[in-house]
Design a protein around this motif. Structure first.
Motif, PDB file in Angstrom:
ATOM      1  N   GLY A 194     -18.190 -12.726  -4.566  1.00 12.92           N
ATOM      2  CA  GLY A 194     -18.119 -11.548  -5.419  1.00 12.92           C
ATOM      3  C   GLY A 194     -17.139 -11.679  -6.550  1.00 12.92           C
ATOM      4  O   GLY A 194     -17.117 -12.662  -7.270  1.00 12.92           O
ATOM      5  N   HIS A 195     -16.266 -10.672  -6.671  1.00 15.15           N
ATOM      6  CA  HIS A 195     -15.410 -10.541  -7.852  1.00 15.15           C
ATOM      7  C   HIS A 195     -14.142  -9.805  -7.452  1.00 15.15           C
ATOM      8  O   HIS A 195     -13.766  -9.786  -6.266  1.00 15.15           O
ATOM      9  N   SER A 196     -13.490  -9.175  -8.425  1.00 15.32           N
ATOM     10  CA  SER A 196     -12.178  -8.583  -8.175  1.00 15.32           C
ATOM     11  C   SER A 196     -12.215  -7.367  -7.262  1.00 15.32           C
ATOM     12  O   SER A 196     -11.162  -6.931  -6.789  1.00 15.32           O
ATOM     13  N   LEU A 197     -13.367  -6.788  -6.992  1.00 13.72           N
ATOM     14  CA  LEU A 197     -13.458  -5.703  -6.021  1.00 13.72           C
ATOM     15  C   LEU A 197     -13.589  -6.236  -4.599  1.00 13.72           C
ATOM     16  O   LEU A 197     -13.710  -5.462  -3.647  1.00 13.72           O
ATOM     17  N   VAL A 198     -13.575  -7.560  -4.476  1.00 14.78           N
ATOM     18  CA  VAL A 198     -13.306  -8.223  -3.195  1.00 14.78           C
ATOM     19  C   VAL A 198     -11.829  -8.616  -3.200  1.00 14.78           C
ATOM     20  O   VAL A 198     -11.042  -8.146  -2.391  1.00 14.78           O
ATOM     21  N   GLY A 199     -11.473  -9.487  -4.140  1.00 15.83           N
ATOM     22  CA  GLY A 199     -10.090  -9.916  -4.267  1.00 15.83           C
ATOM     23  C   GLY A 199      -9.635 -10.756  -3.090  1.00 15.83           C
ATOM     24  O   GLY A 199     -10.414 -11.134  -2.212  1.00 15.83           O
ATOM     25  N   ALA A 200      -8.347 -11.063  -3.071  1.00 19.30           N
ATOM     26  CA  ALA A 200      -7.768 -11.843  -1.983  1.00 19.30           C
ATOM     27  C   ALA A 200      -7.113 -10.962  -0.925  1.00 19.30           C
ATOM     28  O   ALA A 200      -7.138 -11.282   0.264  1.00 19.30           O
ATOM     29  N   ASP A 201      -6.532  -9.837  -1.344  1.00 16.54           N
ATOM     30  CA  ASP A 201      -5.799  -9.004  -0.393  1.00 16.54           C
ATOM     31  C   ASP A 201      -6.716  -8.351   0.629  1.00 16.54           C
ATOM     32  O   ASP A 201      -6.373  -8.251   1.813  1.00 16.54           O
ATOM     33  N   GLN A 243       0.275  -1.207   8.754  1.00 17.30           N
ATOM     34  CA  GLN A 243       1.267  -1.922   7.951  1.00 17.30           C
ATOM     35  C   GLN A 243       0.901  -3.404   7.956  1.00 17.30           C
ATOM     36  O   GLN A 243       1.128  -4.110   8.933  1.00 17.30           O
ATOM     37  N   LEU A 244       0.314  -3.850   6.854  1.00 17.06           N
ATOM     38  CA  LEU A 244      -0.224  -5.206   6.771  1.00 17.06           C
ATOM     39  C   LEU A 244       0.444  -5.968   5.633  1.00 17.06           C
ATOM     40  O   LEU A 244       1.272  -5.431   4.894  1.00 17.06           O
ATOM     41  N   LEU A 245       0.061  -7.240   5.508  1.00 18.90           N
ATOM     42  CA  LEU A 245       0.584  -8.099   4.451  1.00 18.90           C
ATOM     43  C   LEU A 245      -0.485  -8.328   3.402  1.00 18.90           C
ATOM     44  O   LEU A 245      -1.684  -8.362   3.701  1.00 18.90           O
ATOM     45  N   ARG A 246      -0.047  -8.500   2.163  1.00 17.28           N
ATOM     46  CA  ARG A 246      -0.942  -8.969   1.125  1.00 17.28           C
ATOM     47  C   ARG A 246      -1.241 -10.446   1.350  1.00 17.28           C
ATOM     48  O   ARG A 246      -0.641 -11.105   2.196  1.00 17.28           O
ATOM     49  N   ALA A 247      -2.162 -10.972   0.557  1.00 21.68           N
ATOM     50  CA  ALA A 247      -2.532 -12.378   0.699  1.00 21.68           C
ATOM     51  C   ALA A 247      -1.358 -13.303   0.430  1.00 21.68           C
ATOM     52  O   ALA A 247      -1.296 -14.409   0.972  1.00 21.68           O
ATOM     53  N   ASP A 248      -0.411 -12.862  -0.395  1.00 21.44           N
ATOM     54  CA  ASP A 248       0.746 -13.704  -0.710  1.00 21.44           C
ATOM     55  C   ASP A 248       1.849 -13.609   0.327  1.00 21.44           C
ATOM     56  O   ASP A 248       2.923 -14.219   0.168  1.00 21.44           O
ATOM     57  N   GLY A 249       1.629 -12.845   1.390  1.00 17.46           N
ATOM     58  CA  GLY A 249       2.602 -12.735   2.466  1.00 17.46           C
ATOM     59  C   GLY A 249       3.596 -11.602   2.322  1.00 17.46           C
ATOM     60  O   GLY A 249       4.374 -11.342   3.243  1.00 17.46           O
ATOM     61  N   HIS A 250       3.581 -10.897   1.195  1.00 12.09           N
ATOM     62  CA  HIS A 250       4.483  -9.765   1.009  1.00 12.09           C
ATOM     63  C   HIS A 250       3.919  -8.508   1.680  1.00 12.09           C
ATOM     64  O   HIS A 250       2.694  -8.336   1.756  1.00 12.09           O
ATOM     65  N   PRO A 251       4.779  -7.626   2.163  1.00 13.27           N
ATOM     66  CA  PRO A 251       4.292  -6.392   2.786  1.00 13.27           C
ATOM     67  C   PRO A 251       3.502  -5.541   1.788  1.00 13.27           C
ATOM     68  O   PRO A 251       3.923  -5.346   0.647  1.00 13.27           O
ATOM     69  N   ALA A 252       2.364  -5.064   2.233  1.00 15.07           N
ATOM     70  CA  ALA A 252       1.551  -4.183   1.398  1.00 15.07           C
ATOM     71  C   ALA A 252       2.067  -2.755   1.496  1.00 15.07           C
ATOM     72  O   ALA A 252       2.633  -2.347   2.521  1.00 15.07           O
ATOM     73  N   ASP A 253       1.879  -1.991   0.419  1.00 16.17           N
ATOM     74  CA  ASP A 253       2.142  -0.558   0.502  1.00 16.17           C
ATOM     75  C   ASP A 253       1.231   0.034   1.570  1.00 16.17           C
ATOM     76  O   ASP A 253       0.062  -0.369   1.695  1.00 16.17           O
ATOM     77  N   ALA A 254       1.737   0.991   2.329  1.00 15.85           N
ATOM     78  CA  ALA A 254       0.988   1.486   3.486  1.00 15.85           C
ATOM     79  C   ALA A 254       0.886   2.998   3.493  1.00 15.85           C
ATOM     80  O   ALA A 254       1.754   3.710   2.966  1.00 15.85           O
ATOM     81  N   LEU A 255      -0.184   3.490   4.094  1.00 21.82           N
ATOM     82  CA  LEU A 255      -0.327   4.905   4.384  1.00 21.82           C
ATOM     83  C   LEU A 255       0.680   5.312   5.450  1.00 21.82           C
ATOM     84  O   LEU A 255       1.211   4.465   6.187  1.00 21.82           O
TER      85      LEU A 255
END
Length: 300
Positions: free
Chosen positions: A41-48, A262-274
């Motif tokens: 796909g494209h950026s609406l898939v992305g890596a994260d 509470q998950l990580l982004r693809a780069d290993g940094h913590p993602a913003d979370a609900l």
């Protein structure tokens, strides 16, 4: 979820025609092992988002992808067609050439999506033909592979209205014009639906009705541009989480209620979370939407 809460949620779901989304398809059984998944796909898939999906699914889930920016299925198929931002978004170890990967037949699930504006993709970029080509490549390589169409969305400032497009495009465009030809040709091995747009719309409606802790508007699911303005189409970490939950529910036939938030982004940094409360509210919405659409192949 209480009965009152469930009925309130149903009132927020779109009620447009469902001829294509309820098309009779063979029932799928839940997978009995972690999946090896390919995303095209494209950026609406992305890596994260695929990375979040892997964290939700747990040990053993594997994935690869080929992506671009605003990329059509035609551009992925034709070697001479340019793919915008190819080198930036396709990096090891998750990148694998799409033609080689899908043709190898080693994936349990292959997920395809088309560029938006979808009407332009159908009219000018041969979307129907190229969706069929990619799906047939997967079928020919592995008769047991599960095939999915990932429904996305159009920009928040679409002149026809963001929610209106999501409500009306599913049957008319995504499953009707885009996937209809493939569905008629392959009734025993169809493309199933990952209803990303339907879930994003349901979460947005719930937020704007005051039913999600800490969320009050649809823009909170979408990124900001480098200048700080609202990105009209790309999800942020919260939106990526919503879409990852949707993929999880469809692929694994399991309710996402109770999964980590509470998950990580693809780069290993913590993602913003609900918040924990909001995460559970969103997880309930995801499961209700996924199980309300027979084309997902998932039953409650």
């Amino acid at each position: 979820m209480t009965r009152r809460g469930f009925l309130a949620l149903l009132a927020l779901l779109p009620t447009s025609g469902a001829a294509a989304s309820t098309l009779a398809v063979p029932q799928l059984s839940p997978p009995n092992a972690p999946l090896n998944v390919y995303h095209l796909g494209h950026s609406l898939v992305g890596a994260d988002m695929p990375s979040m999906l892997a964290q939700l699914a747990g040990e053993g889930h594997r994935w690869n992808s080929q992506l671009g920016s605003g990329t059509s299925l035609k551009q992925h198929w034709e070697p001479a067609e340019p793919i915008l931002d190819f080198d930036q978004v396709n990096t090891p170890p998750t990148y694998r050439d799409a033609r080689e990967a899908i043709g190898a037949g080693t994936y349990d699930a292959v997920i395809l999506t088309e560029m938006v504006e979808l009407r332009d993709a159908i009219r000018y970029f041969g979307a129907v033909k190229y969706l069929r080509r990619w799906a047939n490549l997967a079928r020919d390589a592995n008769a047991e592979a599960r095939l999915y169409l990932y429904e996305t969305w159009h920009p928040l400032d679409d002149p026809d209205g963001w929610l209106h497009r999501i409500d009306t495009d599913l049957d008319r465009l995504w499953l009707g014009k885009l996937a209809g030809s493939d569905s008629r040709r392959n009734p025993k091995h169809p493309l199933y639906l990952i209803p990303g747009g339907q879930v994003m719309a349901a979460v947005a409606r719930a937020a704007e009705a005051g039913n999600i802790d800490g969320l009050t508007k649809r823009g909170q699911l979408f990124a900001k541009t480098p200048s700080g303005e609202q990105d009209m189409i790309h999800f942020n970490d919260l939106g990526a989480y919503v879409v990852a939950l949707t993929h999880y529910a469809v692929l694994y036939h399991r309710s996402p209620v109770g999964l980590p938030h509470q998950l990580l982004r693809a780069d290993g940094h913590p993602a913003d979370a609900l918040t924990p409360v909001a995460a559970r509210q969103v997880q309930n919405i995801v499961w209700q939407v996924v199980t309300s659409l027979p084309r997902t192949g998932v039953t409650p």
